[in-house]
Design an enzyme around this catalytic site. Sequence first.
Site, short mmCIF file in Angstrom:
data_model
loop_
_atom_site.label_atom_id
_atom_site.label_comp_id
_atom_site.label_asym_id
_atom_site.label_seq_id
_atom_site.Cartn_x
_atom_site.Cartn_y
_atom_site.Cartn_z
N ASP A 110 0.86 -1.17 0.00
CA ASP A 110 0.00 0.00 0.00
C ASP A 110 0.90 1.23 0.00
O ASP A 110 1.91 1.26 0.70
CB ASP A 110 -0.88 0.00 1.27
CG ASP A 110 -2.31 0.38 0.98
OD1 ASP A 110 -2.51 1.50 0.49
OD2 ASP A 110 -3.21 -0.42 1.25
N ASP B 290 -3.12 4.65 -2.40
CA ASP B 290 -4.24 5.17 -1.61
C ASP B 290 -4.71 6.54 -2.12
O ASP B 290 -3.88 7.44 -2.32
CB ASP B 290 -3.72 5.31 -0.17
CG ASP B 290 -4.81 5.54 0.84
OD1 ASP B 290 -5.64 4.64 1.02
OD2 ASP B 290 -4.82 6.62 1.47
N GLU C 67 -6.22 3.67 -6.07
CA GLU C 67 -7.52 3.79 -5.42
C GLU C 67 -8.05 5.18 -5.72
O GLU C 67 -7.39 6.18 -5.42
CB GLU C 67 -7.39 3.59 -3.91
CG GLU C 67 -8.77 3.48 -3.25
CD GLU C 67 -8.88 4.13 -1.88
OE1 GLU C 67 -9.83 3.82 -1.16
OE2 GLU C 67 -8.03 4.97 -1.52
N HIS D 119 -10.95 -3.36 3.00
CA HIS D 119 -10.96 -3.00 4.42
C HIS D 119 -11.86 -1.80 4.71
O HIS D 119 -12.00 -1.41 5.86
CB HIS D 119 -9.53 -2.71 4.87
CG HIS D 119 -8.95 -1.55 4.10
ND1 HIS D 119 -8.63 -1.65 2.77
CD2 HIS D 119 -8.70 -0.29 4.46
CE1 HIS D 119 -8.19 -0.48 2.35
NE2 HIS D 119 -8.22 0.38 3.35
N ASP D 120 -12.42 -1.17 3.67
CA ASP D 120 -13.29 0.00 3.87
C ASP D 120 -14.77 -0.31 3.64
O ASP D 120 -15.62 0.56 3.82
CB ASP D 120 -12.91 1.12 2.89
CG ASP D 120 -11.53 1.68 3.15
OD1 ASP D 120 -11.09 1.69 4.32
OD2 ASP D 120 -10.88 2.12 2.18
#
Length: 521
Positions: free
Chosen positions: A52, A160, A219, A291-292
């Site tokens: 990430d 991210d 993302e 994870h969101d």
Amino acid sequence: MLWLSPIYPSPQDDNGYDISDYQGVDPVFGTLPEFDALLTEVHRRGMRLVMDLVVNHTSDKHPWFTESRSAVDSPQRDWYWWRPARDGFEVGTPGAEPTNWVSLFSGSAWQLDDATGEYYLHLFSRTQPDLNWENAQVRQAVYTMMRWWLDRGVDGFRMDVINFISKDVALPDGPRLPDGLLGDGSSSYISGPRVHEFLQEMHREVFAEHAERLLVVGEMPRVTVEDAVLFTDPARGEVDMVFQFEHVGLDHGLSKWDHRPLRLTDLKASLGRWQAALAEKGWNSLYWNNHDQPRVVSRFGDDGRYRVESAKLLGTVLHLHRGTPYVYQGEELGMTNAPFQAIDDYRDIESLNHYAYEIGVRRTPPDQVLAALWVKSRDNARTPVQWDPSAHAGFTTGTPWIPVNPNRTEINAAAATADPSSVWHHYRRLIKLRHHEPVVAVGDFTMLLPDDERVYAFIRRLEDVALLVVANFSPAKADAAVPDAAEWAVSELVLGNYPDVVEGLRLRPWEARIYRRTLAS
Ligand code: GLC
């Protein structure tokens, strides 16, 4: 390929998305030598590993920020977005924030720093100050750090909120939100003026010499399909694919906390549009979970009576689209949302800030806020992976940082691997099918039955091979009224989610099937 969420040293204010050192490993996860050992073992198994990359912001404990906040004339002052109070307002008074922007984690996106009497921008929590990508030194520092990881052997990055890095430097106020308190600044930072330029520069400086072996996925909340074509067109040298959010926003009302049930026709329209738009140029990433997001079997499936069937159906539909599928830990077990009753059960900063804001500022009744968290909180996806039925599901012998889902006794990896009819075995079959059937990976995509409220149906085609996917998103029987139904019904059934076969295209509750035909060219 394995994607690790951030493992870097971090105060863990946002589960590691607040990084205080980009070139290390947080002791909660291990050490750098242990990371190297992991990477070696991953490679030895013919797999790859993606890190990430969180460079829209750092932690406020990162040395770059410590230096930047130390004085208005710090050489690194300009590495972040510092602004004085709004003209005509006294520092620290309500409305004195430089813009009216709301933070994505509730409240103002500006934090006053008492030491220098200026405000800094934080699109997320106040412990996540935004880096100023206008500053070339910031960009070079980020690229140097990325090269350091690539030299260590990592195989790419999941970047991210990378479509937030370029801001409109004028920082204009945004339109007022319905509650009248703050404004929406997103048109000043979503796919901002220089984002393509920055990503092309990053590509030249970091990826170009390794491009063939790397995976780079950006993302991109609220990215449009038109922009996604630009971001992912290989000729432009930006990213390989993006994570878009349209399909996971279809059950949002005025905000994500305002739940409205999914309409299957909306899901088909959305995913179908992305399939069509990225058919010629660019590439899709495919996901239900991360994870969101709440757990998909609880969200778009049935986590009660048809948990196993609907988890398999959702996997089947997603993995048969064109694009790169992602599996989030526990999705392959059919893990469900967390049954948290009280605010004390939650750990996620977005959820906790939302709760505090609703209760403290808007005076919303606590039950109402808890009901929204129950459905949409990110913590639904963050309970420990369920390895076995033991007390903490085999995740730890200590005390886990967030409660384990009590359904660990039924839903766990030990049970799933031992049961050939489990969701886990179904996911393995889907992955194998993609490896063996070129039409799954590279065939074209045609959506069928766009107006059907229960049946999701589409065709994949590569030369003379065609696959039909039909899936009943309902607990009642449903006919898949596709063209050439009679021919399809007698063709080869490649995979289904029921143990037995029934004739015809009448689908049982949450049934999904994949048929294969060779067509005359
Ligand atoms: C991304 C991450 C999310 C994080 C946010 C801020 O959306 O996926 O977990 O909170 O960015 O870094």
